[in-house]
Design an enzyme around this catalytic site. Structure first.
Site, PDB file in Angstrom:
ATOM      1  N   TYR A 193      35.547  51.504  56.069  1.00  0.00           N
ATOM      2  CA  TYR A 193      34.928  51.568  54.727  1.00  0.00           C
ATOM      3  C   TYR A 193      35.198  52.916  54.070  1.00  0.00           C
ATOM      4  O   TYR A 193      35.357  53.000  52.845  1.00  0.00           O
ATOM      5  CB  TYR A 193      33.431  51.237  54.802  1.00  0.00           C
ATOM      6  N   CYS A 250      20.502  57.659  60.543  1.00  0.00           N
ATOM      7  CA  CYS A 250      19.411  57.608  59.570  1.00  0.00           C
ATOM      8  C   CYS A 250      18.446  58.771  59.825  1.00  0.00           C
ATOM      9  O   CYS A 250      17.983  58.941  60.967  1.00  0.00           O
ATOM     10  CB  CYS A 250      18.677  56.265  59.709  1.00  0.00           C
ATOM     11  N   HIS A 286      27.284  41.067  46.461  1.00  0.00           N
ATOM     12  CA  HIS A 286      27.852  41.460  47.764  1.00  0.00           C
ATOM     13  C   HIS A 286      27.676  42.936  48.064  1.00  0.00           C
ATOM     14  O   HIS A 286      28.311  43.456  48.968  1.00  0.00           O
ATOM     15  CB  HIS A 286      29.352  41.103  47.813  1.00  0.00           C
ATOM     16  N   ASN A 314      41.840  33.694  34.398  1.00  0.00           N
ATOM     17  CA  ASN A 314      42.504  33.876  35.685  1.00  0.00           C
ATOM     18  C   ASN A 314      43.951  33.422  35.518  1.00  0.00           C
ATOM     19  O   ASN A 314      44.189  32.289  35.072  1.00  0.00           O
ATOM     20  CB  ASN A 314      41.799  33.011  36.750  1.00  0.00           C
ATOM     21  N   ASP A 321      32.879  47.417  43.935  1.00  0.00           N
ATOM     22  CA  ASP A 321      33.220  48.700  43.303  1.00  0.00           C
ATOM     23  C   ASP A 321      32.195  48.991  42.200  1.00  0.00           C
ATOM     24  O   ASP A 321      31.337  48.167  41.917  1.00  0.00           O
ATOM     25  CB  ASP A 321      34.654  48.647  42.735  1.00  0.00           C
ATOM     26  N   CYS A 376      20.309  52.359  55.938  1.00  0.00           N
ATOM     27  CA  CYS A 376      19.991  52.370  57.365  1.00  0.00           C
ATOM     28  C   CYS A 376      20.295  51.000  57.972  1.00  0.00           C
ATOM     29  O   CYS A 376      19.881  49.976  57.437  1.00  0.00           O
ATOM     30  CB  CYS A 376      18.496  52.703  57.546  1.00  0.00           C
ATOM     31  N   THR A 429      38.039  35.238  39.902  1.00  0.00           N
ATOM     32  CA  THR A 429      37.559  34.843  41.231  1.00  0.00           C
ATOM     33  C   THR A 429      38.263  33.569  41.662  1.00  0.00           C
ATOM     34  O   THR A 429      38.525  32.670  40.867  1.00  0.00           O
ATOM     35  CB  THR A 429      36.027  34.643  41.260  1.00  0.00           C
ATOM     36  N   SER A 430      38.577  33.515  42.963  1.00  0.00           N
ATOM     37  CA  SER A 430      39.234  32.307  43.489  1.00  0.00           C
ATOM     38  C   SER A 430      38.216  31.180  43.672  1.00  0.00           C
ATOM     39  O   SER A 430      38.560  30.032  43.913  1.00  0.00           O
ATOM     40  CB  SER A 430      39.898  32.624  44.835  1.00  0.00           C
TER      41      SER A 430
HETATM   42  N1  APR Z   1      42.833  38.917  35.849  1.00  0.00           N
HETATM   43  C1  APR Z   1      42.069  37.849  36.235  1.00  0.00           C
HETATM   44  N2  APR Z   1      42.141  37.300  37.466  1.00  0.00           N
HETATM   45  C2  APR Z   1      43.018  37.823  38.351  1.00  0.00           C
HETATM   46  C3  APR Z   1      43.848  38.924  38.042  1.00  0.00           C
HETATM   47  C4  APR Z   1      43.730  39.472  36.721  1.00  0.00           C
HETATM   48  N3  APR Z   1      44.482  40.516  36.335  1.00  0.00           N
HETATM   49  N4  APR Z   1      44.614  39.219  39.136  1.00  0.00           N
HETATM   50  C5  APR Z   1      44.260  38.332  40.106  1.00  0.00           C
HETATM   51  N5  APR Z   1      43.322  37.482  39.627  1.00  0.00           N
HETATM   52  C6  APR Z   1      42.646  36.395  40.322  1.00  0.00           C
HETATM   53  C7  APR Z   1      43.454  35.727  41.414  1.00  0.00           C
HETATM   54  O1  APR Z   1      44.263  34.695  40.860  1.00  0.00           O
HETATM   55  C8  APR Z   1      42.340  35.151  42.307  1.00  0.00           C
HETATM   56  O2  APR Z   1      41.974  33.845  41.862  1.00  0.00           O
HETATM   57  O3  APR Z   1      41.532  36.950  40.981  1.00  0.00           O
HETATM   58  C9  APR Z   1      41.164  36.099  42.061  1.00  0.00           C
HETATM   59  C10 APR Z   1      40.827  36.973  43.256  1.00  0.00           C
HETATM   60  O4  APR Z   1      40.416  36.111  44.299  1.00  0.00           O
HETATM   61  P1  APR Z   1      39.896  36.752  45.698  1.00  0.00           P
HETATM   62  O5  APR Z   1      40.834  37.823  46.148  1.00  0.00           O
HETATM   63  O6  APR Z   1      39.567  35.595  46.597  1.00  0.00           O
HETATM   64  O7  APR Z   1      38.555  37.526  45.281  1.00  0.00           O
HETATM   65  P2  APR Z   1      37.129  36.919  45.054  1.00  0.00           P
HETATM   66  O8  APR Z   1      37.188  35.559  44.450  1.00  0.00           O
HETATM   67  O9  APR Z   1      36.338  37.949  44.356  1.00  0.00           O
HETATM   68  O10 APR Z   1      36.586  36.793  46.570  1.00  0.00           O
HETATM   69  C11 APR Z   1      35.224  36.449  46.730  1.00  0.00           C
HETATM   70  O11 APR Z   1      35.347  36.918  49.099  1.00  0.00           O
HETATM   71  O12 APR Z   1      36.776  38.491  49.829  1.00  0.00           O
HETATM   72  C12 APR Z   1      35.438  38.109  49.901  1.00  0.00           C
HETATM   73  O13 APR Z   1      33.322  39.135  49.685  1.00  0.00           O
HETATM   74  C13 APR Z   1      34.642  39.167  49.232  1.00  0.00           C
HETATM   75  O14 APR Z   1      33.606  39.235  47.071  1.00  0.00           O
HETATM   76  C14 APR Z   1      34.718  38.724  47.774  1.00  0.00           C
HETATM   77  C15 APR Z   1      34.644  37.216  47.907  1.00  0.00           C
END
Ligand code: APR
Length: 256
Positions: free
Chosen positions: A68, A155, A120, A221, A105, A128, A196-197
């Site tokens: 980390y 801690c 998250h 996305n 972040d 702690c 987000t995926s």
């Molecule tokens: N603008 C918008 N979307 C984007 C961009 C961009 N410039 N670049 C990439 N992406 C999309 C990708 O296509 C993908 O669908 O962002 C998504 C990122 O997916 P992940 O890496 O799976 O991230 P996330 O969905 O936040 O993961 C969820 O899983 O990894 C764990 O706890 C962690 O919070 C995270 C959670």
């Protein structure tokens, strides 16, 4: 203004309650690798999902702490990008606005977003491991005299190891944050889903909750995600391009 943008502007101009769900993609243009991006250098041989667990921390606190510390160093130079800024601008235009993020972040705060729900955790915060003063027992590590090469500090209240304020695999999400995110999603008239995926629940359930309550879903996305099949509008491009264009279009409509 193309038709999809016109529809998005009309939806947002007519909405009082707007919710945004962000994932790692919104920070990609700030140079922050997503969690699943290949780890570099020393960490390339580790599977991050095997490090981000309480068991891994109990087994080897220094290894996990150093992982980390590495991720914090990688994130430190990152700056909010135009997508973060556009979301903070949108918040100032909407009567009831909630930003729900899966990211750990601090770029949403630094861009000026205020009503943030963190599902998250926050990588720059520490707590702690035993939550000895209640969950979370935040610890200001900078104030502790310690040997940075020795792994996690302890801690000052109970002597347990200090850990990052991150939800690890196998752990539940902060109950109050999840409940607030579910309530905001159920009350939303419009939900923006950014970067987000849609693979990780319970965060990935939030767009379904919003849709069941009648909200319009707008996704930003470049690629399809697990949520794309249920959205009303999908802007298949980088959030740092599409969101500022949406703000400009909202301003133009206001000026009409
Ligand atoms: N603008 C918008 N979307 C984007 C961009 C961009 N410039 N670049 C990439 N992406 C999309 C990708 O296509 C993908 O669908 O962002 C998504 C990122 O997916 P992940 O890496 O799976 O991230 P996330 O969905 O936040 O993961 C969820 O899983 O990894 C764990 O706890 C962690 O919070 C995270 C959670």
């Amino acid at each position: 203004m193309d038709d999809a943008l016109r529809q998005a502007v009309t939806l947002l101009n007519n909405a009082t309650r707007v919710v945004v769900l962000t994932g790692a993609g919104v920070s990609k243009e700030s140079g922050i690798p997503t969690f699943r991006d290949a780890q570099t250098g020393l960490w390339a041989r580790y599977d991050p999902t095997q490090l981000a667990t309480p068991e891994a921390f109990r087994r080897d606190p220094k290894l996990v702490w150093d992982f980390y510390e590495f991720r914090r160093e990688v994130m430190r130079p990152a700056q909010p990008n135009p997508a973060h800024v556009a979301l903070a601008q949108l918040e100032r235009r909407v009567p009831q606005f909630t930003l729900i993020t899966q990211n750990v972040d601090d770029l949403h705060e630094r861009a000026g977003s205020i009503h943030i729900i963190r599902l998250h955790g926050q990588i720059h915060r520490n707590k702690c491991f035993n939550a000895c003063q209640g969950e979370p027992t935040y610890i200001d590590v900078a104030a502790l005299a310690r040997d940075r090469a020795a792994g996690p500090p302890t801690c000052p209240h109970c002597g347990a190891f200090v850990r990052p304020d991150i939800v690890w695999f196998g752990e539940g999400l902060p109950a109050q944050a999840l409940s607030a995110a579910q309530s905001a999603s159920a009350a939303a008239e419009v939900m923006l889903i950014v970067g987000t995926s849609g693979m990780v629940t319970p965060a990935a359930d939030l767009p379904y909750i919003a849709r069941q309550s009648g909200a319009a879903l707008i996704e930003f996305n470049p690629l399809p995600s697990a949520i794309t099949p249920i959205v009303n509008l999908h802007f298949a491009e980088a959030a740092g391009v599409a969101l500022p264009r949406l703000i400009t279009a909202l301003e133009e409509r206001r000026g009409e």
